[in-house]
Write a protein that holds these residues in place. Structure first.
Motif, PDB file in Angstrom:
ATOM      1  N   ALA A 197       0.797  -1.229   0.000  1.00 19.52           N
ATOM      2  CA  ALA A 197       0.000   0.000   0.000  1.00 19.52           C
ATOM      3  C   ALA A 197       0.826   1.274   0.000  1.00 19.52           C
ATOM      4  O   ALA A 197       0.270   2.362  -0.176  1.00 19.52           O
ATOM      5  CB  ALA A 197      -0.952   0.001   1.198  1.00 19.52           C
ATOM      6  N   ILE A 198       2.138   1.168   0.176  1.00 22.64           N
ATOM      7  CA  ILE A 198       2.997   2.347   0.048  1.00 22.64           C
ATOM      8  C   ILE A 198       3.702   2.337  -1.302  1.00 22.64           C
ATOM      9  O   ILE A 198       3.602   3.279  -2.088  1.00 22.64           O
ATOM     10  CB  ILE A 198       4.034   2.400   1.190  1.00 22.64           C
ATOM     11  N   ASN A 199       4.404   1.266  -1.618  1.00 22.64           N
ATOM     12  CA  ASN A 199       5.221   1.256  -2.831  1.00 22.64           C
ATOM     13  C   ASN A 199       4.424   1.106  -4.114  1.00 22.64           C
ATOM     14  O   ASN A 199       4.852   1.594  -5.164  1.00 22.64           O
ATOM     15  CB  ASN A 199       6.275   0.149  -2.732  1.00 22.64           C
ATOM     16  N   THR A 200       3.266   0.448  -4.073  1.00 24.27           N
ATOM     17  CA  THR A 200       2.469   0.352  -5.300  1.00 24.27           C
ATOM     18  C   THR A 200       2.029   1.723  -5.808  1.00 24.27           C
ATOM     19  O   THR A 200       2.244   2.052  -6.981  1.00 24.27           O
ATOM     20  CB  THR A 200       1.267  -0.582  -5.095  1.00 24.27           C
ATOM     21  N   PRO A 201       1.411   2.582  -4.979  1.00 22.91           N
ATOM     22  CA  PRO A 201       1.049   3.901  -5.514  1.00 22.91           C
ATOM     23  C   PRO A 201       2.269   4.745  -5.884  1.00 22.91           C
ATOM     24  O   PRO A 201       2.196   5.547  -6.824  1.00 22.91           O
ATOM     25  CB  PRO A 201       0.240   4.538  -4.375  1.00 22.91           C
ATOM     26  N   VAL A 202       3.380   4.554  -5.175  1.00 19.74           N
ATOM     27  CA  VAL A 202       4.595   5.305  -5.514  1.00 19.74           C
ATOM     28  C   VAL A 202       5.061   4.941  -6.918  1.00 19.74           C
ATOM     29  O   VAL A 202       5.381   5.826  -7.730  1.00 19.74           O
ATOM     30  CB  VAL A 202       5.692   5.029  -4.462  1.00 19.74           C
ATOM     31  N   VAL A 203       5.104   3.661  -7.243  1.00 21.14           N
ATOM     32  CA  VAL A 203       5.535   3.251  -8.577  1.00 21.14           C
ATOM     33  C   VAL A 203       4.526   3.703  -9.631  1.00 21.14           C
ATOM     34  O   VAL A 203       4.919   4.153 -10.725  1.00 21.14           O
ATOM     35  CB  VAL A 203       5.758   1.726  -8.631  1.00 21.14           C
ATOM     36  N   LEU A 204       3.241   3.620  -9.326  1.00 28.74           N
ATOM     37  CA  LEU A 204       2.245   4.133 -10.269  1.00 28.74           C
ATOM     38  C   LEU A 204       2.493   5.605 -10.564  1.00 28.74           C
ATOM     39  O   LEU A 204       2.496   6.029 -11.739  1.00 28.74           O
ATOM     40  CB  LEU A 204       0.840   3.937  -9.703  1.00 28.74           C
ATOM     41  N   MET A 205       2.702   6.394  -9.520  1.00 34.26           N
ATOM     42  CA  MET A 205       2.896   7.830  -9.728  1.00 34.26           C
ATOM     43  C   MET A 205       4.184   8.116 -10.489  1.00 34.26           C
ATOM     44  O   MET A 205       4.205   8.964 -11.400  1.00 34.26           O
ATOM     45  CB  MET A 205       2.869   8.556  -8.383  1.00 34.26           C
ATOM     46  N   ARG A 206       5.268   7.424 -10.144  1.00 41.89           N
ATOM     47  CA  ARG A 206       6.515   7.648 -10.882  1.00 41.89           C
ATOM     48  C   ARG A 206       6.381   7.237 -12.343  1.00 41.89           C
ATOM     49  O   ARG A 206       7.120   7.726 -13.200  1.00 41.89           O
ATOM     50  CB  ARG A 206       7.667   6.878 -10.228  1.00 41.89           C
ATOM     51  N   SER A 207       5.404   6.365 -12.634  1.00 46.56           N
ATOM     52  CA  SER A 207       5.180   5.906 -14.008  1.00 46.56           C
ATOM     53  C   SER A 207       4.215   6.809 -14.764  1.00 46.56           C
ATOM     54  O   SER A 207       3.903   6.536 -15.934  1.00 46.56           O
ATOM     55  CB  SER A 207       4.630   4.477 -13.991  1.00 46.56           C
ATOM     56  N   GLY A 208       3.709   7.857 -14.106  1.00 46.23           N
ATOM     57  CA  GLY A 208       2.809   8.792 -14.775  1.00 46.23           C
ATOM     58  C   GLY A 208       1.344   8.484 -14.597  1.00 46.23           C
ATOM     59  O   GLY A 208       0.502   9.033 -15.323  1.00 46.23           O
ATOM     60  N   VAL A 209       1.007   7.622 -13.625  1.00 45.83           N
ATOM     61  CA  VAL A 209      -0.392   7.261 -13.361  1.00 45.83           C
ATOM     62  C   VAL A 209      -0.744   7.784 -11.980  1.00 45.83           C
ATOM     63  O   VAL A 209      -0.228   7.301 -10.961  1.00 45.83           O
ATOM     64  CB  VAL A 209      -0.593   5.736 -13.422  1.00 45.83           C
ATOM     65  N   GLY A 210      -1.609   8.794 -11.935  1.00 47.95           N
ATOM     66  CA  GLY A 210      -1.972   9.390 -10.663  1.00 47.95           C
ATOM     67  C   GLY A 210      -2.645  10.728 -10.858  1.00 47.95           C
ATOM     68  O   GLY A 210      -3.144  11.036 -11.953  1.00 47.95           O
ATOM     69  N   ASP A 211      -2.667  11.521  -9.805  1.00 41.71           N
ATOM     70  CA  ASP A 211      -3.287  12.835  -9.873  1.00 41.71           C
ATOM     71  C   ASP A 211      -2.463  13.769 -10.759  1.00 41.71           C
ATOM     72  O   ASP A 211      -1.258  13.959 -10.536  1.00 41.71           O
ATOM     73  CB  ASP A 211      -3.407  13.421  -8.466  1.00 41.71           C
ATOM     74  N   ARG A 212      -3.113  14.339 -11.751  1.00 38.41           N
ATOM     75  CA  ARG A 212      -2.409  15.141 -12.747  1.00 38.41           C
ATOM     76  C   ARG A 212      -1.582  16.262 -12.112  1.00 38.41           C
ATOM     77  O   ARG A 212      -0.393  16.435 -12.431  1.00 38.41           O
ATOM     78  CB  ARG A 212      -3.423  15.734 -13.728  1.00 38.41           C
ATOM     79  N   GLU A 213      -2.197  17.016 -11.217  1.00 37.76           N
ATOM     80  CA  GLU A 213      -1.502  18.153 -10.629  1.00 37.76           C
ATOM     81  C   GLU A 213      -0.271  17.711  -9.848  1.00 37.76           C
ATOM     82  O   GLU A 213       0.807  18.318  -9.951  1.00 37.76           O
ATOM     83  CB  GLU A 213      -2.452  18.931  -9.708  1.00 37.76           C
ATOM     84  N   HIS A 214      -0.405  16.639  -9.074  1.00 36.95           N
ATOM     85  CA  HIS A 214       0.723  16.157  -8.276  1.00 36.95           C
ATOM     86  C   HIS A 214       1.853  15.662  -9.172  1.00 36.95           C
ATOM     87  O   HIS A 214       3.040  15.936  -8.907  1.00 36.95           O
ATOM     88  CB  HIS A 214       0.259  15.041  -7.344  1.00 36.95           C
TER      89      HIS A 214
END
Length: 523
Positions: A270-287
């Motif tokens: 629950a910590i590293n999965t969203p981190v990898v998603l975000m580093r891959s360009g999948v997440g909140d646009r503004e962030h």
């Protein structure tokens, strides 16, 4: 390649696999092992940590000695005002088996209300209690029901489950005290109790012949030697590779690129999965744009909705001459408020030792001997995980959100009062003296101060890539990342809220579901 290639730093850069599973924790091990055993798909299982051959992994009673070592991700949360400005220690498993290799071996399925609520949120009955019971029957080899009377239990699955021998008189006294306070005694934490409002029972554990039976040991190790399974340790996933809008592999922190012909599965927790998603360009646009990351898919729910049981240690002193079990012989579980998936369910484990937060311990006054009622409460509040930088060189920002919701403090005070009524019952008078933490004579404000300073994680982090149908949902009911081809999340991140359970067993269910979905979609 075969799984003999564990820790193989010479993995060919042009190696290609049908499926890459990132993370060898409870869910990742389940999905990788099942795909290797039951399909012709070639599977690469990546793990950031090392092997699980350590004595403090194999011996369940030594699990606390893993904390603070390389066997866990030693995360710290951001200091939060509602927690008296203190960061919380937020460890998660790192190594083959993930959290399933460093936890207390509690096998807890989750309540009927939890699974039925997940099905409603996901819009798919495949997640309801009836379907999940069938999965547990496939998974378990249960030894706590020798007569085979409980139709909820499985008896020939890969996970060896036994009922923990809490046969010491102290634990019987705890259950009698709970009964005197309106909480009935049950046969098992995973039996009929998981369909009721409240109860106590001995815990189930994934232990066999005194050794930990992690999901990695149960699902992956039996497949070693198969040509279609490769396990690579020391492999820290940096980001997902995309080709034409489809997930096509991953880049490791050391720069290597590994390619997936069919699918990439994130099972990093629950910590590293969203981190990898975000580093891959999948997440909140503004962030993402704030961190200089190209936006591939705007999914504002990535990293939000962080949920956990908070652990409030309530400590009693011990009577002179009291006969107590060994400090690591725990536990009897006490549960209540179970049938409302949105409510503050409480899960209590009792152990004959003292376990308080570092902040409380630093104050002094901790007795040499005591009994701790480890009181886990599912709060209304939610936290979040955010990037501190666009690359993997910096740890993520973790905000628990604990005690932010106005209903949280009343829920915790209610739990303190109920546990105190049990601990102070006549049945325990021969064992326990006065409450030490928070002190017996503490007024309401002093107890609240203890809650703010003494609350810890119960290591049940969930929810940061939740499944659902609304705009904040990250995955659909088949665990596919919404709007992205070839990418799934298969771990406790997908749960909309933390279940009334430790998260290992539910993570195995998620892995079982993920393997079924992948096989159905790819074959």
């Amino acid at each position: 390649m075969s799984s003999a290639d564990v820790n193989n730093d010479e993995l060919a850069l042009d190696a290609r696999f049908d499926v890459i599973v990132c993370g060898a924790g409870s869910a990742g091990s389940t999905v990788a092992g099942r795909l290797a055993a039951e399909t012709g798909l070639s599977v690469l299982l990546l793990e950031a940590g090392g092997d699980d051959e350590r004595e403090n992994v194999r011996n369940p009673s030594l699990w606390p000695t893993n904390l603070g070592t390389e066997g866990v991700w030693n995360f710290l949360t951001e200091p939060e005002p509602q927690l008296s400005g203190q960061p919380a220690y937020f460890p998660m498993g790192r190594g083959l088996g993930g959290g399933g290799s460093v936890n207390a071996c509690v096998w807890a399925r989750g309540h009927q209300a939890d699974w039925d609520s997940y099905a409603r949120v996901a819009g798919d009955d495949v997640w309801d209690y009836e379907h999940v019971l069938d999965i547990y029957r496939r998974v378990e080899s249960y030894r706590g029901d020798p007569d085979g009377q409980d139709p909820r239990r499985g008896r020939s699955g890969p996970m060896r489950i036994q009922q923990f021998p809490d046969d010491h008189g102290f634990f019987d006294a705890v259950q009698k005290a709970a009964e005197g306070n309106g909480i009935p005694r049950g046969d098992s934490l995973n039996g009929a109790l998981m369909e009721q409002q409240a109860g106590t029972a001995r815990r189930d554990a994934n232990i066999h012949d005194g050794h930990r039976q992690s999901p990695y040991r149960s699902f992956v190790v039996p497949q070693q030697g198969r040509a279609n399974l490769t396990v690579l340790t020391g492999a820290v996933v940096d980001r997902v590779i995309f080709e034409g809008g489809r997930a096509a592999g991953v880049t490791l922190l050391d720069g290597r690129e590994l390619h997936a012909e069919r699918e990439v599965v994130l099972s990093l927790g629950a910590i590293n999965t969203p981190v990898v998603l975000m580093r891959s360009g999948v997440g909140d646009r503004e962030h993402l744009e704030q961190n200089g990351i190209l936006v591939r898919r705007h999914l504002p729910g990535v990293g939000r909705n962080l949920h956990d049981h908070v652990n409030v240690p309530l400590v009693w002193g011990v009577r002179d001459g009291a006969d107590l079990p060994s400090p690591l012989q725990a536990v009897t579980g006490i549960l209540w408020n179970l049938t409302d998936p949105e409510g503050p369910a409480v899960v209590v484990y009792v152990e004959a030792s003292i376990s308080v937060s570092p902040v409380i311990a630093a104050d002094g006054g901790v007795p040499e001997q005591g009994v701790t009622f480890l009181t886990g409460v599912r709060l209304h509040s939610r936290g979040e995980v955010r990037l501190s930088a666009g690359d993997a060189s910096q740890p993520p920002l973790i905000r628990t959100g604990w005690l932010n919701d106005p209903a949280d403090i009343p829920a915790l005070l209610d739990a303190v009062e109920r546990v105190s009524a049990i601990a102070d019952s006549p049945e325990l008078a021969g064992y326990l003296s006065e409450r030490v933490f928070p002190p017996r004579d503490a007024d309401r404000e002093a107890v609240i101060d203890y809650l703010r300073r003494g609350t810890q994680t119960f290591w049940h982090q969930s929810g940061t890539a939740a499944m659902g149908q609304g705009e904040d949902a990250v995955v659909d009911s088949r665990l596919r990342v919404r709007g992205v081809s070839g990418l799934r999340v298969v771990d406790a991140s997908v749960l909309p809220h933390v279940p009334v359970a430790n998260t290992m067993a539910p993570s195995v269910v998620i892995g079982m579901q993920g393997a079924d979905f992948i096989a159905q979609d790819l074959l």
